[in-house]
Design a protein around this motif. Structure first.
Motif, PDB file in Angstrom:
ATOM      1  N   MET A  84       0.947  -1.214  -0.009  1.00  0.00           N
ATOM      2  CA  MET A  84      -0.040  -0.030   0.044  1.00  0.00           C
ATOM      3  C   MET A  84       0.967   1.172  -0.066  1.00  0.00           C
ATOM      4  O   MET A  84       0.492   2.319  -0.349  1.00  0.00           O
TER       5      MET A  84
ATOM      6  N   SER B 281      -3.992  -5.121  -0.433  1.00  0.00           N
ATOM      7  CA  SER B 281      -3.225  -4.747   0.717  1.00  0.00           C
ATOM      8  C   SER B 281      -4.219  -5.110   1.893  1.00  0.00           C
ATOM      9  O   SER B 281      -3.871  -5.549   2.997  1.00  0.00           O
TER      10      SER B 281
ATOM     11  N   SER C 247      -4.045  -7.738   5.021  1.00  0.00           N
ATOM     12  CA  SER C 247      -3.890  -7.191   6.478  1.00  0.00           C
ATOM     13  C   SER C 247      -5.128  -7.989   7.216  1.00  0.00           C
ATOM     14  O   SER C 247      -4.997  -8.421   8.337  1.00  0.00           O
TER      15      SER C 247
END
Length: 145
Positions: free
Chosen positions: A1, A115, A119
């Protein structure tokens, strides 16, 4: 990111539209939180190795579980904030006349979505680490009784 950006040319080569991760505060928070959590993981690896070698280290295991829970909360907050922006980028909001921008910035949205998937995968890993640490701590407590 942290390296996510995309530039769209307009009618001329002098006018361009840019989309960068740091244009959104939620994405900045997301990157900072992920950096903190990664640094925490790297710093606690030696302590985890000590716990594997010395199974009776009870005090530091409790500390690790507490810190892991704090990091889980940080990671969840950062991922949730970024997920709200990605949702708006994909779907827009008709009541506020926000158009979905992923039609124009497809690559930017794909990297942001990827991303987020990573996560949220890390959130699942953290939950498993906390559960395994709690199970190991309960086994230590049983052996001492």
């Amino acid at each position: 990111m942290g390296t996510n950006e995309q530039t769209l040319p307009f009618f001329t080569r002098f006018v361009r539209f840019d989309a960068q991760y740091d244009d959104f505060r939620s994405f900045r928070l997301f990157v900072i939180v992920n950096a903190i959590v990664c640094a925490y993981f790297v710093l606690t690896i030696p302590l985890s190795i000590v716990h594997i070698m010395r199974s009776l280290a009870r005090g530091t295991r409790i500390l690790l579980i507490i810190l892991d829970t704090v990091m889980l909360a940080l990671l969840t907050a950062g991922a949730s904030a970024a997920a709200s922006i990605v949702y708006l980028a994909h779907n827009g909001n008709s009541s506020t006349n926000w158009l979905p921008v992923c039609q124009q910035y497809g690559d930017f949205c794909q990297v942001a979505s990827g991303s987020l998937i990573g996560s949220f995968g890390a959130i699942v890993v953290f939950i498993l680490v906390i559960l395994l640490g709690a199970i190991a701590l309960s086994r230590i407590s049983k052996h001492r009784l």
